[in-house]
Motif scaffolding. Structure first.
Motif, PDB file in Angstrom:
ATOM      1  N   THR A   9      61.105  71.182 -45.272  1.00 57.00           N
ATOM      2  CA  THR A   9      62.282  71.443 -46.127  1.00 57.00           C
ATOM      3  C   THR A   9      62.576  70.674 -47.221  1.00 57.00           C
ATOM      4  N   ILE A  10      61.416  69.654 -47.424  1.00 60.60           N
ATOM      5  CA  ILE A  10      61.573  68.596 -48.354  1.00 60.60           C
ATOM      6  C   ILE A  10      61.649  69.422 -49.730  1.00 60.60           C
ATOM      7  N   GLU A  11      60.917  70.406 -49.956  1.00 59.77           N
ATOM      8  CA  GLU A  11      60.946  71.085 -51.122  1.00 59.77           C
ATOM      9  C   GLU A  11      62.077  72.310 -51.490  1.00 59.77           C
ATOM     10  N   LEU A  12      62.593  72.314 -50.305  1.00 61.21           N
ATOM     11  CA  LEU A  12      63.657  73.482 -50.613  1.00 61.21           C
ATOM     12  C   LEU A  12      64.910  72.851 -51.522  1.00 61.21           C
ATOM     13  N   THR A  13      65.599  73.956 -52.243  1.00 63.90           N
ATOM     14  CA  THR A  13      66.793  73.489 -53.053  1.00 63.90           C
ATOM     15  C   THR A  13      67.818  74.186 -52.760  1.00 63.90           C
ATOM     16  N   SER A  14      67.727  75.223 -51.734  1.00 64.08           N
ATOM     17  CA  SER A  14      69.088  76.082 -51.337  1.00 64.08           C
ATOM     18  C   SER A  14      69.936  74.879 -50.424  1.00 64.08           C
ATOM     19  N   ALA A  15      71.187  75.301 -50.396  1.00 63.77           N
ATOM     20  CA  ALA A  15      72.094  74.637 -49.911  1.00 63.77           C
ATOM     21  C   ALA A  15      71.980  74.375 -48.328  1.00 63.77           C
ATOM     22  N   PRO A  16      71.563  75.353 -47.790  1.00 70.03           N
ATOM     23  CA  PRO A  16      71.161  75.469 -46.246  1.00 70.03           C
ATOM     24  C   PRO A  16      70.008  74.676 -46.076  1.00 70.03           C
ATOM     25  N   GLY A  17      68.938  74.761 -46.912  1.00 66.47           N
ATOM     26  CA  GLY A  17      67.645  73.979 -46.981  1.00 66.47           C
ATOM     27  C   GLY A  17      67.818  72.449 -46.757  1.00 66.47           C
ATOM     28  N   ARG A  18      68.919  72.195 -47.914  1.00 67.43           N
ATOM     29  CA  ARG A  18      69.014  70.531 -48.356  1.00 67.43           C
ATOM     30  C   ARG A  18      69.995  69.962 -46.884  1.00 67.43           C
ATOM     31  N   GLU A  19      70.810  70.708 -46.389  1.00 67.55           N
ATOM     32  CA  GLU A  19      71.581  70.297 -45.416  1.00 67.55           C
ATOM     33  C   GLU A  19      70.793  70.243 -44.131  1.00 67.55           C
ATOM     34  N   THR A  20      69.814  71.183 -43.939  1.00 65.68           N
ATOM     35  CA  THR A  20      68.687  70.958 -42.688  1.00 65.68           C
ATOM     36  C   THR A  20      68.229  69.641 -42.870  1.00 65.68           C
ATOM     37  N   LEU A  21      67.527  69.505 -44.319  1.00 64.66           N
ATOM     38  CA  LEU A  21      66.842  68.197 -44.438  1.00 64.66           C
ATOM     39  C   LEU A  21      67.498  66.877 -44.322  1.00 64.66           C
ATOM     40  N   GLN A  22      68.828  67.028 -44.769  1.00 63.26           N
ATOM     41  CA  GLN A  22      69.544  65.696 -44.645  1.00 63.26           C
ATOM     42  C   GLN A  22      69.818  65.692 -43.291  1.00 63.26           C
ATOM     43  N   ASN A  23      70.358  66.555 -42.449  1.00 68.87           N
ATOM     44  CA  ASN A  23      70.774  66.154 -40.932  1.00 68.87           C
ATOM     45  C   ASN A  23      69.411  65.709 -40.337  1.00 68.87           C
ATOM     46  N   SER A  24      68.337  66.619 -40.664  1.00 68.73           N
ATOM     47  CA  SER A  24      67.028  65.987 -39.860  1.00 68.73           C
ATOM     48  C   SER A  24      66.575  64.543 -40.024  1.00 68.73           C
ATOM     49  N   ARG A  25      66.876  64.118 -41.323  1.00 68.87           N
ATOM     50  CA  ARG A  25      66.633  62.730 -41.939  1.00 68.87           C
ATOM     51  C   ARG A  25      67.511  61.956 -40.990  1.00 68.87           C
ATOM     52  N   PHE A  26      68.962  62.064 -41.164  1.00 67.77           N
ATOM     53  CA  PHE A  26      69.752  61.213 -40.356  1.00 67.77           C
ATOM     54  C   PHE A  26      69.427  61.281 -38.902  1.00 67.77           C
ATOM     55  N   GLN A  27      69.263  62.208 -38.365  1.00 71.21           N
ATOM     56  CA  GLN A  27      68.715  62.400 -36.711  1.00 71.21           C
ATOM     57  C   GLN A  27      67.530  61.518 -36.491  1.00 71.21           C
ATOM     58  N   LEU A  28      66.313  61.637 -37.581  1.00 73.78           N
ATOM     59  CA  LEU A  28      65.012  60.950 -37.393  1.00 73.78           C
ATOM     60  C   LEU A  28      65.336  59.559 -37.480  1.00 73.78           C
ATOM     61  N   GLY A  29      66.202  59.121 -38.445  1.00 69.18           N
ATOM     62  CA  GLY A  29      66.552  57.579 -38.394  1.00 69.18           C
ATOM     63  C   GLY A  29      67.048  57.008 -37.220  1.00 69.18           C
ATOM     64  N   ARG A  30      68.132  57.701 -36.683  1.00 73.61           N
ATOM     65  CA  ARG A  30      68.929  57.586 -35.476  1.00 73.61           C
ATOM     66  C   ARG A  30      67.796  57.594 -34.354  1.00 73.61           C
ATOM     67  N   ALA A  31      67.011  58.405 -34.164  1.00 70.52           N
ATOM     68  CA  ALA A  31      65.932  58.547 -33.179  1.00 70.52           C
ATOM     69  C   ALA A  31      65.065  56.936 -33.165  1.00 70.52           C
ATOM     70  N   LEU A  32      64.730  56.829 -34.341  1.00 68.31           N
ATOM     71  CA  LEU A  32      63.697  55.487 -34.552  1.00 68.31           C
ATOM     72  C   LEU A  32      64.360  54.404 -34.275  1.00 68.31           C
ATOM     73  N   MET A  38      65.091  52.357 -41.068  1.00 71.75           N
ATOM     74  CA  MET A  38      65.986  52.169 -42.192  1.00 71.75           C
ATOM     75  C   MET A  38      65.435  52.768 -43.389  1.00 71.75           C
ATOM     76  N   LYS A  39      64.178  53.126 -43.577  1.00 72.38           N
ATOM     77  CA  LYS A  39      63.490  53.723 -44.595  1.00 72.38           C
ATOM     78  C   LYS A  39      64.076  55.214 -44.647  1.00 72.38           C
ATOM     79  N   ILE A  40      63.990  55.803 -43.312  1.00 68.48           N
ATOM     80  CA  ILE A  40      64.717  57.269 -43.557  1.00 68.48           C
ATOM     81  C   ILE A  40      66.029  57.465 -43.666  1.00 68.48           C
ATOM     82  N   ILE A  41      66.716  56.235 -43.190  1.00 67.86           N
ATOM     83  CA  ILE A  41      67.978  56.459 -43.534  1.00 67.86           C
ATOM     84  C   ILE A  41      68.451  56.012 -45.118  1.00 67.86           C
ATOM     85  N   GLU A  42      67.621  55.331 -45.581  1.00 68.98           N
ATOM     86  CA  GLU A  42      67.816  55.168 -47.002  1.00 68.98           C
ATOM     87  C   GLU A  42      67.525  56.306 -47.630  1.00 68.98           C
ATOM     88  N   GLU A  43      66.362  57.065 -47.401  1.00 70.99           N
ATOM     89  CA  GLU A  43      66.395  58.297 -48.282  1.00 70.99           C
ATOM     90  C   GLU A  43      67.523  59.359 -48.135  1.00 70.99           C
TER      91      GLU A  43
END
Length: 447
Positions: A66-89, A99-104
């Motif tokens: 999803t990192i290359e997606l520009t649509s609103a749903p795509g960006r929302e999925t990307l950002q939510n996955s980043r947050f959850q990945l940072g939390r899991a790490l 912290m690197k993922i959360i910074e992104e």
């Protein structure tokens, strides 16, 4: 054909091994061939059951897709996955990567979980003891409108701790005060109180300090070793400050120092409480470990035990302080003209241990008190007894000089002459200052 038990068992093992080779790959998570929606659902399911390590590869795959997606749903999925990945790490102990993922995540939109992301970042910097960054992120969190109580409490705690560690005393008092008033966690309240006490001492906010100390001493926080050491240092600071002022101006400082000194608990009482606390926490930790608590909780409980043990070691390394505190209180009584209360304390210290430095200093102070209240005969009787018992005492020359000068002024020359034997009892010294004092004694004799 009939199979014996041994043959049957071997056949089952062979069958299971073959089945594992044939069926195994079908059960492996082939994330590359899965659609985004199934991937997200798989990751969510793992997160819900606490399988953070298992969720990481799935979340990483979602981000790649999803990192290359520009649509609103795509960006929302990307950002939510980043947050959850940072939390899991963070959950699996890989804070630096988290912290690197959360910074992104924080660098882009949307940020529906910005508050939690900031809290994670601040906690990561806290663990790394990067206090300036903790303060920066906690300040950013505090500036956000409409914070919920939990976020507000956490942000104040982080900000207060960071400023305390930076020794920015005045800056940490307000946020730590907020934590003390609003937290329901007894451990956090106590640690925040102790930090506030130190900050108030360092910033000289004595009136606020006295109110806080009174409230602390209604709880078990009064047994905190760091608190008691801080109060001793604060009392000494006030006592020294008072000594540099005029008598009337310094009186309040003396009384405030008296208040703090009287709050200091006996050493053995603190040690006993600390040992009891360590035993209780250790037993609880063993019980909870057996019950299968998580590693992070074990680390937190062990850290609490380690903290108490470190404070206990510091206390045990200190020389016994009760007599010094008693001596200081006696001095304060004398300075504020509560002479007899001071005299009683000095006398008790001298009788307790006549050979210690404090015992020697106490005899000097008790004589000074007797002179101050006009009890000259008692003062001289005390001096003579001291000189007979300890002609080589630390204050033999000082006390003898005091008595001789007083009698010279009063015109009691026979008394001065009669002290010659006491001068001769004092052993010779190679110390220049003591030689000068002794010469002064002979001069007064000659006079």
């Amino acid at each position: 054909m009939m199979f014996g038990f041994r043959s049957y068992k071997s056949s089952v093992v062979v069958f299971l091994l073959l089945a594992s080779f044939v069926v195994g790959p079908a059960f492996a998570q082939d994330y590359a061939s899965m659609g985004i929606s199934p991937l997200v659902k798989t990751a969510d399911a793992m997160l819900k059951r606490g399988d953070y390590a298992g969720a990481i590869p799935a979340l990483e795959e979602v981000i790649v897709r999803t990192i290359e997606l520009t649509s609103a749903p795509g960006r929302e999925t990307l950002q939510n996955s980043r947050f959850q990945l940072g939390r899991a790490l963070f959950q699996v102990g890989e804070s630096a990567e988290g912290m690197k993922i959360i910074e992104e995540y924080l660098a882009e939109e949307p940020r529906d979980n910005e508050r939690l992301a900031l809290r994670m970042m601040a906690q990561g910097h806290l663990d790394a003891q990067e206090w300036d960054k903790v303060a920066e992120i906690a300040g950013r969190l505090l500036d956000m409108p409409g914070l919920e109580k939990d976020d507000l409490l956490n942000a104040n705690l982080l900000y207060g701790q960071a400023r305390f560690r930076q020794e920015l005393w005045e800056d940490c008092i307000k946020p730590l005060g907020y934590v003390v008033k609003n937290t329901k966690n007894g451990k956090i309240r106590q640690s925040s109180q102790i930090m506030t006490v130190r900050a108030l001492v360092e910033s000289g906010q004595w009136n606020v300090l006295f109110g806080l100390v009174r409230s602390i001493y209604r709880t078990d926080a009064k047994y905190d070793i760091t608190l008691n050491i801080t109060l001793m240092l604060a009392g000494k600071t006030l006592f020294d400050d008072a000594g540099e002022k005029e008598a009337e101006e310094g009186k309040d400082d003396y009384l405030n120092a008296l208040f703090l000194y009287r709050m200091v608990l006996p050493r053995e009482e603190l040690i006993g409480f600390a040992n009891k606390r360590i035993s209780g926490l250790s037993a609880e930790l063993a019980k909870r470990t057996k019950a299968g608590i998580k590693g992070t909780e074990i680390e937190e409980r062990q850290a609490e035990i380690d903290g108490i043990e470190a404070s206990l070691a510091t206390l045990k390394d200190l020389p016994p302080y009760e007599d010094e505190v008693t001596f200081r209180i006696g001095q304060i009584y004398a300075e504020v003209k509560r002479y007899w209360e001071g005299y009683v304390l000095f006398d008790s210290l001298y009788e307790k241990d006549r050979n210690s430095d404090i015992g020697e200093a106490a005899i000097l102070q008790s004589v000074l008190v007797l002179y101050d209240v006009g009890e000259t005969d008692r003062a001289e009787e005390r001096i003579i007894r001291y000189l007979d018992e300890k002609p080589d005492g630390q204050y033999a020359r000082t006390l003898l000089s005091m008595m001789m000068r007083n009698n010279l002024i009063a015109g009691n020359l026979d008394k001065v002459a009669g002290l010659q034997k006491n001068i001769k009892q004092i052993p010779e010294s190679e110390d220049v200052e003591e030689q000068k004092s002794e010469a002064d004694l002979y001069y007064m004799q000659a006079f």
